[in-house]
Design an enzyme around this catalytic site. Sequence first.
Site, PDB file in Angstrom:
ATOM      1  NE  ARG A  25       3.356  10.253   6.163  1.00 52.91           N
ATOM      2  CZ  ARG A  25       2.026  10.218   6.274  1.00 52.91           C
ATOM      3  NH1 ARG A  25       1.349   9.199   5.743  1.00 52.91           N
ATOM      4  NH2 ARG A  25       1.380  11.161   6.895  1.00 52.91           N
ATOM      5  CE1 TYR A  29       7.199   4.149   0.239  1.00 48.18           C
ATOM      6  CE2 TYR A  29       8.419   2.279   1.096  1.00 48.18           C
ATOM      7  CZ  TYR A  29       7.235   2.841   0.654  1.00 48.18           C
ATOM      8  OH  TYR A  29       6.090   2.092   0.630  1.00 48.18           O
ATOM      9  NE  ARG A  53      -3.038  -2.316   3.136  1.00 46.25           N
ATOM     10  CZ  ARG A  53      -3.886  -2.482   4.151  1.00 46.25           C
ATOM     11  NH1 ARG A  53      -4.124  -1.459   4.966  1.00 46.25           N
ATOM     12  NH2 ARG A  53      -4.488  -3.623   4.338  1.00 46.25           N
ATOM     13  CG  ASP A  57      -0.667   6.139   4.239  1.00 47.01           C
ATOM     14  OD1 ASP A  57      -1.247   5.041   4.170  1.00 47.01           O
ATOM     15  OD2 ASP A  57      -0.126   6.571   5.271  1.00 47.01           O
TER      16      ASP A  57
END
Lengths: 256, 256
Positions: free
Chosen positions: B206, B117, B57, B59
């Site tokens: 994050r 990322y 997934r 967000d």
Amino acid sequence: MNKEKSRYKITFEYDGSNFAGMQVQPHQRTVELVLTNAINKIAKKPQPPIALIASGRTDAKVHALGQVAHFDLPFSIKPEALLKALNSSLPLDVLIKSVELVSPDFHARYNAHHKRYRYRVSQGEFVDPFKRNYTGHFKYPLDVARMQQAGRDLVGEHDFTSFVASGSHVKSNVRTIYEVSVNRDEQRDEIVMEFSGSGFLYNQVRIMVAVLLEIGTGQRAVDDIPRILAGKDRQLARWTAPANGLYLVSVDYDDD
Amino acid sequence: MNKEKSRYKITFEYDGSNFAGMQVQPHQRTVELVLTNAINKIAKKPQPPIALIASGRTDAKVHALGQVAHFDLPFSIKPEALLKALNSSLPLDVLIKSVELVSPDFHARYNAHHKRYRYRVSQGEFVDPFKRNYTGHFKYPLDVARMQQAGRDLVGEHDFTSFVASGSHVKSNVRTIYEVSVNRDEQRDEIVMEFSGSGFLYNQVRIMVAVLLEIGTGQRAVDDIPRILAGKDRQLARWTAPANGLYLVSVDYDDD
């Protein structure tokens, strides 16, 4: 009641993606609307409301890096404080870059004597999702040297009747272009065109871009621009490049 | 009826700004929804519909430069033709970058063994309108050398319980981080962090970014990460950096 007025010049940028252009229109989100709201909020909602005069319009989806406007406040506030108050109140897609206290004679539209526009073209078969709102996409290969050569034919004082959107009604279609540049931005894989001139007619830049793109592919002769200018006929220039690749870069004034 | 099935692996990018994330959710525009619609349209809407399995997934507002998914078609089509058909059918904020015909054993989630990322941070007092959806904005000055030093404490196999959003229920919070980099992008005036690892927990990147930012300002000690990891307590890491600065860069598989 004779209140002291202070005139402010603001230079601002905006991401035009979610705006129906610069100028107020009924029931539309425009840059003028959000700016006027912020200014009147700071001025505690005077009646009649404070009006904003911009250097000129930009269409829906068109961006600005250095748009200019002026307005009068019924009081005096330090430019830095006004900049901070405006940016704290504005939505994130508009940013005030500078605020100056100017003479009451300054006029953002009438005193503008020089504007610069940029047009970004992305290449490749499909548009990059991150560029869809920020470039015009054109998948055919472009010969930059041909576009540069043709761009020189736009420079100077010309009647741009062939390059104005139908529906525009101005006294004269004569404008002066000071400079046209066409470059390949290797890092971004884009073709970037810049136009500086005394002022531009409605859709003029986007129509000039479309003609230069057709010249860049070879569809149109490299020396076609003098013929299009001489013809004074909008049909000769055919299409208009999409709004989302266009940026108003700067507006110059005599005092700059 | 025993139809021949073909499994395809797709690598795609998306601008997450207008998506409620990757995974299908009722009444929401998600990347999975628009991809599944495009695939089923090309396959002439079979019943039951073709399902898409993504590597994982992302967000709402999170972007991807190299997300990966697989799906089965009840027929065989050349990868290049499928790529073209999908891109012609998809909205402009998703782009298929490559299509490969893979073995029926390939699984985009279970076979993924390495993800990367990126997090972009913009600086300055106010956020640049053109970066509002594409960076996390952080106005305080950052000491990149401190962030680089602290980032090394994240590398290796750790229990990341302190770095997982509350509400996540996975069997184990142990993950391995292979590499953390922190660099200043001078041209864009941004701080760019990259994280590569075996996989990441919900909101882990994050939360790691938020801790590194606090270390970068000096609010938090440069050697605070071993203490946070050892504490196994989400409260120790405090906040979560905004979604819009995060990019899933790539997902690697054994065959790559």
